[in-house]
Motif scaffolding. Sequence first.
Motif, short mmCIF file in Angstrom:
data_model
loop_
_atom_site.label_atom_id
_atom_site.label_comp_id
_atom_site.label_asym_id
_atom_site.label_seq_id
_atom_site.Cartn_x
_atom_site.Cartn_y
_atom_site.Cartn_z
N UNK A 132 7.55 6.65 55.03
CA UNK A 132 6.98 7.83 54.32
C UNK A 132 5.78 7.76 54.08
N UNK A 133 6.02 7.51 53.11
CA UNK A 133 4.89 7.19 51.82
C UNK A 133 3.26 6.62 52.27
N UNK A 134 3.47 5.48 53.20
CA UNK A 134 2.38 5.69 53.77
C UNK A 134 1.57 6.50 55.11
N UNK A 148 -2.34 11.60 56.11
CA UNK A 148 -2.78 12.81 56.54
C UNK A 148 -3.06 13.52 55.40
N UNK A 149 -3.09 13.80 53.95
CA UNK A 149 -3.91 13.22 52.86
C UNK A 149 -5.36 12.82 52.98
N UNK A 200 -8.56 6.67 45.55
CA UNK A 200 -7.06 7.70 45.25
C UNK A 200 -6.13 7.17 45.78
N UNK A 201 -5.18 7.17 46.69
CA UNK A 201 -5.38 7.18 48.19
C UNK A 201 -3.88 5.87 47.71
N UNK A 202 -4.52 4.77 48.04
CA UNK A 202 -4.32 3.85 48.25
C UNK A 202 -3.53 3.28 46.93
N UNK A 203 -4.14 3.35 45.70
CA UNK A 203 -4.44 3.32 44.34
C UNK A 203 -2.99 4.21 43.98
N UNK A 204 -2.52 5.24 44.16
CA UNK A 204 -1.54 5.91 43.99
C UNK A 204 -0.62 5.20 44.63
N UNK A 205 -0.55 4.33 46.02
CA UNK A 205 1.03 4.00 47.04
C UNK A 205 0.91 3.14 45.95
N UNK A 206 0.55 2.01 45.24
CA UNK A 206 0.92 0.93 44.71
C UNK A 206 0.60 0.69 43.12
N UNK A 246 16.23 11.73 58.53
CA UNK A 246 15.29 11.02 57.66
C UNK A 246 13.90 11.47 58.25
N UNK A 247 13.99 12.52 60.13
CA UNK A 247 12.67 12.31 60.53
C UNK A 247 12.36 13.52 60.02
N UNK A 248 12.85 14.53 58.83
CA UNK A 248 12.22 15.80 58.73
C UNK A 248 11.17 16.09 58.07
N UNK A 249 11.19 15.04 56.80
CA UNK A 249 10.06 15.01 55.69
C UNK A 249 8.80 14.95 56.97
N UNK A 250 8.89 13.53 57.51
CA UNK A 250 8.38 13.02 58.28
C UNK A 250 7.10 13.96 58.93
N UNK A 251 8.29 14.57 59.75
CA UNK A 251 7.92 15.69 60.69
C UNK A 251 7.19 16.65 60.36
#
Length: 243
Positions: A60-62, A67-68, A120-126, A3-8
């Motif tokens: 992971x989403x946040x 990062x973006x 844009x990133x904040x809007x994408x998350x919701x 579960x930590x691989x994508x976050x890495x």
Amino acid sequence: MKKHIPNFITLLNLSAGLIACIYAFDDNIKMAFLWVCLGIFFDYWDGFLARALNVKSEIGLQLDSLADMVTSGVVPGLVIYKQLANIQENQELYNLTPETYYMAVVPYIGFIITLGAAYRLAKFNVDTRQTDSFIGLPTPGNALFILSLPMIVSTTHSESIISLLSNPYVLVVISLLSAYIMNAEIPLFSLKVNPKNLSKYTLQITFIILSAILLFVLKYLAVPVIIVVYILLSVIKNKTSKA
């Protein structure tokens, strides 16, 4: 552990963005461009691995958006800022006087790209509408567009293109349009293709092939062309869609 691989991988994206910032500060746009491309590469694979390993999470989403924000938000804003600041230093182009001192604030307009990316990133998350496609230009695509501009200037032999992309007014307009297009209510088709049903993805496959040809022929100049074509094809698809 898995579960930590994508976050890495996401943290590798963030690391690439930080390194790109350093190169951008030093006016080494070529290295900044390469590190942003590497960050976007990691950005693709963190999501792919999260889905493949079935370990998608809210953290992971946040983390992905944070990062973006650096790789695809801070870096392009910084690059435009540096371009405008460098133009300002050339007295023959800017000719600053007490009456035109307000022009000294112009380079900071580049950071409107960063503000637009954050929104844009904040809007994408919701926004639940953007699970299988996009609404507004994704920040990685916008970052590639912005960073390709100084690369075109440094590699082209066309005086007209150099003059156009070195014009401070043109760069200001591009910055404003960039912030707008990331947040515009324009549905853009997804580039994800399911190999089991290729017949449904004619548009995506055609676009990918066309992009590869343009990159081979036009090099850096192909990047903004591809982004513009992507937006235009999406608009045409929306107009002709029955939905």
